[in-house]
Design an enzyme around this catalytic site. Sequence first.
Site, PDB file in Angstrom:
ATOM      1  N   ASP A 222       4.237  30.036  23.738  1.00 48.78           N
ATOM      2  CA  ASP A 222       4.652  31.329  23.197  1.00 48.78           C
ATOM      3  C   ASP A 222       4.311  32.464  24.153  1.00 48.78           C
ATOM      4  OD1 ASP A 222       1.926  31.110  22.762  1.00 48.78           O
ATOM      5  OD2 ASP A 222       2.008  31.463  20.605  1.00 48.78           O
TER       6      ASP A 222
ATOM      7  N   GLU B 243       6.317  36.491  28.076  1.00 49.45           N
ATOM      8  CA  GLU B 243       6.422  37.156  29.371  1.00 49.45           C
ATOM      9  C   GLU B 243       7.827  37.018  29.958  1.00 49.45           C
ATOM     10  OE1 GLU B 243       4.214  39.106  29.981  1.00 49.45           O
ATOM     11  OE2 GLU B 243       2.596  38.302  28.758  1.00 49.45           O
TER      12      GLU B 243
ATOM     13  N   HIS C 126      10.243  39.452  28.461  1.00 51.03           N
ATOM     14  CA  HIS C 126      10.198  40.787  29.078  1.00 51.03           C
ATOM     15  C   HIS C 126      11.225  40.875  30.206  1.00 51.03           C
ATOM     16  CE1 HIS C 126       7.053  42.825  26.948  1.00 51.03           C
ATOM     17  NE2 HIS C 126       6.128  41.932  27.247  1.00 51.03           N
TER      18      HIS C 126
ATOM     19  N   GLU D 243       7.676  45.008  23.202  1.00 53.27           N
ATOM     20  CA  GLU D 243       6.664  43.995  22.898  1.00 53.27           C
ATOM     21  C   GLU D 243       7.066  43.141  21.694  1.00 53.27           C
ATOM     22  OE1 GLU D 243       3.766  42.897  24.211  1.00 53.27           O
ATOM     23  OE2 GLU D 243       4.286  44.056  25.985  1.00 53.27           O
TER      24      GLU D 243
ATOM     25  N   ASP E 205       5.092  27.136   8.555  1.00 50.92           N
ATOM     26  CA  ASP E 205       3.890  26.539   9.134  1.00 50.92           C
ATOM     27  C   ASP E 205       2.848  27.633   9.368  1.00 50.92           C
ATOM     28  OD1 ASP E 205       2.157  25.717  11.605  1.00 50.92           O
ATOM     29  OD2 ASP E 205       3.049  23.835  10.909  1.00 50.92           O
TER      30      ASP E 205
ATOM     31  N   GLU F 240      -2.211  31.271  19.899  1.00 51.25           N
ATOM     32  CA  GLU F 240      -3.200  30.574  19.076  1.00 51.25           C
ATOM     33  C   GLU F 240      -3.705  29.284  19.697  1.00 51.25           C
ATOM     34  OE1 GLU F 240       0.652  28.612  18.177  1.00 51.25           O
ATOM     35  OE2 GLU F 240      -0.022  30.670  18.511  1.00 51.25           O
TER      36      GLU F 240
ATOM     37  N   ASP G 186      -8.194  32.210  14.326  1.00 51.23           N
ATOM     38  CA  ASP G 186      -9.204  33.003  15.012  1.00 51.23           C
ATOM     39  C   ASP G 186      -8.839  33.262  16.468  1.00 51.23           C
ATOM     40  OD1 ASP G 186     -10.751  33.119  12.728  1.00 51.23           O
ATOM     41  OD2 ASP G 186     -11.941  31.352  13.269  1.00 51.23           O
TER      42      ASP G 186
ATOM     43  N   HIS H 281       1.479  47.881  22.078  1.00 49.06           N
ATOM     44  CA  HIS H 281       0.986  46.652  21.458  1.00 49.06           C
ATOM     45  C   HIS H 281       0.482  46.915  20.046  1.00 49.06           C
ATOM     46  CE1 HIS H 281       0.533  45.899  25.848  1.00 49.06           C
ATOM     47  NE2 HIS H 281       1.009  44.708  25.512  1.00 49.06           N
TER      48      HIS H 281
END
Length: 926
Positions: free
Chosen positions: A415, A420, A423, A443, A464, A472, A482, A510
Amino acid sequence: MPQHPRTARTLAVAAATVALALTAPTALAAPTALAAPAPAPASAPSAGGADPVPALVEGRDTAAPQLVTGLAEPAPGDPVRAARDHLAAHPERYRVDTGELTELASTPGPDGRRTVRFEQRHGGIPVLGGQYLVHLTGQGDAQKVESVGGRYFTGLTAPTTPAVPAEALRAAALDALSDPQQRTGATAEDLGAVVLPGGPGRLTEHYTVRPGTGGTGGTGGTGATAREVYVDATTGTVALAHDARAPRPAAATTAPAPAPGAATADGLRPATGTAPDAHGRPAAVNIAQRPDGGYQLTDLTRPAAVTTYDAGGRDAGDFDHVMPADAVPASSPTPAFPAATGDDGATDAHVNAGIVYDFYRDRLGRNGLDGQGGPIVSVVNVSDHGAPFPNAFWDGGKMVYGALPGHYPFSAALDVSGHEMTHAVIDHTANLTYFGQSGAMNEALADYFGNAIEVTARGLAMDDPTAALLGESLCRTGTPQDCANRRLDDHRTTVDDYLGTLDVDTGGVHLNSTIFGGALWDVRRTLDPLTADRVVYHALADYLTPSDDFLAGRDAVLAAGRDQGLDKRQLRAVATAFDAHGIRAGWQQRLGMDARTLLPAAPNGQATPVAANGHWVLLADGPDGNGLYTGTTDGRGKPVRLSPQDGRFHSWAATDGTTAVWEAQGGTGGPGKEILTAPLTGTGPVRSLLRTTDSLDGLQVSGPDTAYALTDHTTGRTRAYLVHDGAPAVGIPLPEGHGLFGLTLRDGLIGWTETWQDGDRTVTAPTVYSIAAGKVTAQYTAHAPAGSGPSRTSSTLLAGGRLVWLDTPVDPAGRSTIRSGAVDGSGIVDVLAASSPQAPRFATLTASDQAISYQLTSAKPAGGWTNAALPKLWQVPLAGGPAQRVSCDRGGQYAVAADRGTRVVWLDATAGRADLVTRERPAGGC
C-alpha cells in the site's frame, strides 16, 4: 521538521516533497483573491429522487463555470478542434477566450470517452492552475460534448514582460530559503514565466530552488529539500512558494523502452531470478542480464521498464530530484540475489512496482505512471545523514524509500508503494497542488489507490479489519491497527475534524487527507470495488484540476460516476458518502466560528494586517490588483485600495487609524525603496516621504509624525529618523557604538530596544524618547550572556501611556515575560510572568491602550496535531491580570493586530483558508 518563529513580514515557511509524511512539513500559503466569495457549488442533496450530479457549478474568482454537465451537443471531427470550437460557440455559457487555450493533453478513456485538457495562457504565458477540460463521447460525426469544466480565470490583465532583471529575480528566489545557511551552494533552476491568478493576475518567474548542504533543513526525515518559488517579475519579491515538483531525473528519461521481452539498446536482456523479500521469503523476480554476465533488478517484461536501485545507505538528499551519476541498480553475479536485496527493501520495491503497474493497466487502462509507458524507477536503502531515513516519497521522477528503526523497509508495504506511485499518476493527470485542500486530496487519492491496490492483490474483502489501514504491515511486532500510519475508516469529517492551518503540514495535506480519502473509501465499500476504482480514477484523470478543493473533488467523482453508468440510486449513495464526511456545500459556514469575517480568503502570502482606531490595512491580491487595501474593523463598507497601480510591491504598512504609511519597492520605481503615505479614505493623494537604498525597517505613524529605522550598508549602523508633518527627516541621536531595533511610535513618543556591548556582555534596553523634549526619558537595561545575541528584549510597543516589551530567557524554548515600563523611567511591571502556562514563546506582541495580544504556539504534540494544538491567540490586560483566549475558533490563528479597546483582527485558517477576521473582546475559556 521543527516549526520556526513567524517574522513580522511573512506568513512563513518551508517546503516538502510528496511523502508518506511521518513527520509534518510546512509550506508557504498561496496568495488568494480579495474578491467576494462565489456562490456555493450546486451540489445536490443526497435525499429524494433528484440527480445528485450538479448541472452547473459556478466558478470562484472567475466568470467561467467550474463544471457544466448533462450536455449532449454535437462536436464532430478532430477531438481537440471540436472541443475548442464547442467552447468558442458558447461564449455566454463558458466566458472562455479560446485564443488563450493551449492543448495540454487529449486522453482517450477505456470506455470510448475522450478528455481534452487545455492549459490557459495569458499572453502566451501559462496561468498557474488554469486548466479547462472538455469531455467527449462517440467518434467522427457521432461525437458529442457531454460535460465541460475546470479552472479558467477571467479578467487577467497582468503584464507579460518582466520589469526586474533576471539576476535580481534569481536572487530573490534563493532568498526564499527559510534557513540562510542553506543558501550556500543553493541552486535556482529557472522554469520560465508563470501568471498567478487572482484579480488581474501577477506575472512571476518560476524557479525550482534546491538548498545547499548547510543549515538545519536537510532531508529532515521527509525528503524536504526542494521548493517551487514564484518571484513577482514586476517587483522582485516572492509571490508564492510551495512543495517542489522537479523535472524527472536523467535516469528516468532514458530512451524509449524496448518491446516487452526484447533486449535494450545498452545490451540488457530479460531474465528471471529469485530474491528474498524483506521477510526473508524467496520471491520470483523479473530481472535483466547485463553484457558483463551479471544481473540487475530491471524488469523488461512490460512496456514500462521497472528498475530498482540500492542506495547503499547514502543520504536521501543525494537522490531527491536527482539521480547520482554513479548510482547503479541492485545487482547480483547470479540470478539468485543475496539476502541483502531483501533486507534493504529492493526485492519488495521491485515486485511491488510491477504489481502497481499491472493494477493501473489491467484495471484502469493506464499504461504506466505517466500514461505513456515511461520507465518506473525506485531507490531503496537511503539514510538521513547516516541515520535511518523514516519515510518514503515520490520526488517527481522516482520513488525513494527509507525505513523506520525496528520496522521493515517502507517498500515492503504494497500500500505504501502504491501510495507513492499514485503520486506519480496524480502528477501526470490532475497535478493537484500540494497545499491545503488540493494537497489533502492529493494525499487522499494516493491513500485510496495504495490501499485499493493492496486489497485487490491480496484478495481482501472491503470489510476486512486491515483493508482501510495504510502501512499496517511495516511493524516487526505489534498489531496492524497499532502499526498503521493512517486509516481510511477513521470517520473524520470537515465540520468536526478539519484542521485549518497555514504553517503545519503544508496546510494540512496529511492531517486532512482522510476526510476526503474516507469518503472515497466509503464509496468503494458501497459500490462494486472495480466500479469504484474506475469512477475515482476517471475523476482524477478527466475532471480534477490543480487548484480544486474538496467540493470540486466531490463534484468530479459524481460527474465521473454518471459517465461510468451509475444509476441514480448509486449516485445518491456516492453523494451520501461525501455527506457523511461533511463534504457538502457550505461546510465552512457550519464550523461554528466565533469571529466575524472581514475578508474571506483575504491575504497575500507575504502579508500581515495592521489596525488602529477602527480601521485595518492589509496587502492583498484584490480586484484592482496586488496592493494595499483598507477597511473598517466593524465590517461596514467595502475595502478601498490605497497603493497606486505602478507595478511596485507595496507592503509593510503601519496605520494610526487615519493615515497609512508603507514601503514600495521594485518595478520601474528605480533602485531601493520609497516610503509612501495616504489617508485611509482612499481618495487623498499618495505622498512620498523618502527614497533610500539603505535597509528600511520599523515604519510607524502617529498623527503628524512618521518614524522609521535605516541601516547603512557601508557601516552597518542603524539609526531612527522622524518626519514631523511632512518636514525633512531628522535623525534621533544614539551614543557611539549603540544600535536599535523594534521601533514604535505613539502620541509624541518614540520607543525602541537599544543595544550595545558592555565588555563581553550584550545589553538590551527598552527605551523611550520624547519628541517634544528631544531626549530619552526612560531606559530599562538588561544583560544577556556573551554570544547570545541582542534579542533578549524584543517586540517593544508604546500603548496606554507605557512601553511594553518581551523579556526572553536564554533558553530559546522557554517562555517570555511580558513587561511594561513607565515612559518617565519610574518603574517596571510584570504584566504576565514567564511562569504562566499562557506566557508566549517566539511571539510578536500587539497592543491597544487596554490590552496586549499575542500568538501562543505549541510544539507538535506527542499524540499528533489537533485543532487545540494549532497556534491560538491570547490577550492579557495592559495593567496585568489573567490571560484569556481571544477566540475559540478551531483552526490556526495568525498575525494578530490590535485595534482599540480589546478588539483585534487576525488571519484565521479555521475554514481552510486565511480569512481576515475580528472579535470585539476575548472569548475567555474555550
